[in-house]
Design a protein around this motif. Sequence first.
Motif, PDB file in Angstrom:
ATOM      1  N   TRP A  47       9.191  -1.244   1.718  1.00 27.07           N
ATOM      2  CA  TRP A  47       7.906  -1.740   1.221  1.00 27.07           C
ATOM      3  C   TRP A  47       7.572  -3.034   1.952  1.00 27.07           C
ATOM      4  O   TRP A  47       8.451  -3.877   2.149  1.00 27.07           O
ATOM      5  N   ASP A  60       3.970  -8.095  -7.803  1.00 26.44           N
ATOM      6  CA  ASP A  60       4.512  -6.878  -7.198  1.00 26.44           C
ATOM      7  C   ASP A  60       5.840  -7.142  -6.507  1.00 26.44           C
ATOM      8  O   ASP A  60       5.956  -8.061  -5.677  1.00 26.44           O
ATOM      9  N   GLN A  62       8.818  -4.490  -4.848  1.00 29.40           N
ATOM     10  CA  GLN A  62       9.253  -3.118  -4.600  1.00 29.40           C
ATOM     11  C   GLN A  62      10.362  -3.127  -3.549  1.00 29.40           C
ATOM     12  O   GLN A  62      10.555  -4.132  -2.859  1.00 29.40           O
ATOM     13  N   PHE A  73       5.059   2.366  -4.117  1.00 29.17           N
ATOM     14  CA  PHE A  73       3.646   2.549  -4.455  1.00 29.17           C
ATOM     15  C   PHE A  73       2.782   1.732  -3.509  1.00 29.17           C
ATOM     16  O   PHE A  73       3.135   0.611  -3.119  1.00 29.17           O
ATOM     17  N   THR A  74       1.623   2.280  -3.162  1.00 29.47           N
ATOM     18  CA  THR A  74       0.643   1.529  -2.389  1.00 29.47           C
ATOM     19  C   THR A  74      -0.751   1.874  -2.883  1.00 29.47           C
ATOM     20  O   THR A  74      -0.987   2.991  -3.360  1.00 29.47           O
ATOM     21  N   SER A 100       1.976  -1.069  -9.238  1.00 32.22           N
ATOM     22  CA  SER A 100       3.169  -0.274  -8.928  1.00 32.22           C
ATOM     23  C   SER A 100       4.003  -0.028 -10.174  1.00 32.22           C
ATOM     24  O   SER A 100       4.488   1.088 -10.408  1.00 32.22           O
ATOM     25  N   TRP A 122      -4.698   5.412  -4.589  1.00 32.86           N
ATOM     26  CA  TRP A 122      -3.261   5.171  -4.652  1.00 32.86           C
ATOM     27  C   TRP A 122      -2.475   6.268  -3.941  1.00 32.86           C
ATOM     28  O   TRP A 122      -2.972   7.372  -3.705  1.00 32.86           O
ATOM     29  N   PHE A 124       2.085   7.297  -3.706  1.00 33.75           N
ATOM     30  CA  PHE A 124       3.439   6.827  -3.995  1.00 33.75           C
ATOM     31  C   PHE A 124       4.468   7.813  -3.462  1.00 33.75           C
ATOM     32  O   PHE A 124       4.169   8.982  -3.188  1.00 33.75           O
TER      33      PHE A 124
END
Length: 656
Positions: A47, A60, A62, A73-74, A100, A122, A124
């Motif tokens: 990430w 956030d 990750q 997640f983005t 996320s 989104w 993921f």
Amino acid sequence: MSAIGAIFQRNGAPVGEEDIARMAGGLALHGPLEQRYRRLGALAGCWTKGTEFTPEDSFDEQPIVAGETAFLFTGRLDYRADLARALGLASEEARAMPDSAMAHAAWQRWGRDGLLRLEGNWAFVVLDAARQELFAAKAALQGPPLVYHESAQLFAIASAPRGLFALPAIPREVDEQRVADVMILNYEDSARTFFKGVRHLRAGHWLEVTREGLRTESYYSFDDLKPVRFARDDEYVEALDALMRDAVEAGMRARVTPATTVSAGLDSSTVSVYALEALGRGVHGFTAPLLGFTHVPGKDWDGRTYGAGRLGDESGPVRALARMYPQFDVTFVDGEGLPIDHGLDDMIRYSEMPPFGWNNLHWGQEIARRTREAGRSVLLGGASGNRTISFTARNVFPKLFKELRWGEMHRGLRQLDWQQGMLKRYYRAVFSPLMPAGVNKAIARLRGDLSHAGYTGFSAINPAYASDMQVAERAREMDWDDSYTTIASPQELRRQMTFNGNREQNALAMLAGQSMNKVDHRDPLGCRRITEFCAAIPDEQYLNEGTDRWLARRLMKDRLPPEIVDLKVRGRQSADWHARFTKDIDRYRDEIERAAEDPEMAHRFDIPRLRRLFDTWPERTPLTANDHPDYLIAMVGLGRVIGMSRYINWANGKNQ
């Protein structure tokens, strides 16, 4: 903003730390603030963190690791409050959760059954070491890019191709077939990227990878929508008003007050008005005024605009809007002094593809620069309005003809504001869409209408190359009509506009814009709730007694000035393209000559045709074949050749 990536050694060998570190380093262009990774045996994920666009982005962290799984997640979630309620989260708890973490909570609770509960833009990836499985999914209509490479031993997925090419096992090689198809604007092979062996995970799809194989599946379809029918016409407007309030509020979630792009059209002006109303209600606690940015032609524009009745300078209606809302601070951006290819090379480097529609790139870059200069990082627009709130439904007549609703069809044709007589109206609106594309193209060529004559009118592809790559045959196999004349119902048009083949290219372009300019472009009119509502209501809500875009006009009747809400013509962006090309015409001629010296480039592009264009370059903006026999090549074909040649050179390492 963030970028993600993952590696799966399908032979069971552990992922080397150097490989996942390389992937994270490759994605640092899209996440320069921080890079993290986690290895779970044969699986590993990374990430990278970039610009913080929402307040929650500051929380956030990750990858999110839970036992033997890792979650990456983005993107951005919309309607977070609704999701939080469904998850049983207290409001204070939800406010401190990044998107996320909220998406991860939804995954833990519902798994794949929760994909449609996640709204927004989104994507993921989930790594499951215990099951030796990788799962990825992307939002229903439009999500951040995810591209992947598969071999017998290795699977890799990332937000951008550079994350894949950071791995020594994955070569970077241009996909010649993709180049050829896109030269005639055929994007229908939508999972295909511009690199061999690299594919897109498409919006509305999920992907599952095990040691044994790979499976992708669609989880979203318009076919599942139920019709929406109300007793009164006003109820459709009332329902849309409520949806608009929520969608614009959701799109405004940002660290500081967003800005908007605003034109003379109904869509962006509607978004701006709803944003102004939201600020009046104190949404998100913003106190700064709303800024608006409007593109206008430069001083060298000759006043000519392509397209019947098109408005080349949209400043007049926008000034009327600013007078109606004195609290709306609008800036008119002419991009004076900028060449038409301003930012093109950076866009290629960040997006890793040839930009399309780059006649608008120079002013788009300038508006993004001014947005950031003003301290704003979110820019709202209304690009999806043409397929949602301001849909026209003018192609309803073939549908009425086939349904034998001939009286209704005839009355509708009589009420249109077209200048043609009834016979021409019947031909244009009823019969032409029902005829084979080949017939329509032949008629267009006889009439000198290159815009509907097929790709030979607008593309400077070399005919020999087109034949070698079988672009016409492939287009027919994909049911792609390069004359744009055979769409025979509003439903078919909306489906094509919503699920067109270049959605994934748009995703790469959006990521590139975020990374280049530190500005997040958002389009509330394209959210799923508004898209589904607009697809489910009757055609008559869009075209009624000769008035097109009837739904949006009623919605905004007292909220927009008459100069916008009653405007019958549409704006034409970058109307000054000819003046900007002319100013640097010798430089572009030299660029084409350099391409001619490269045998591979010369085989791709119609160099003799382009040379004739330069030798006969028109003195004023060409609008029809009467102004110049290759007016469409001048307007769009030449730029696409320049963009494609620069992309290929960049991909092959020739101009880095």
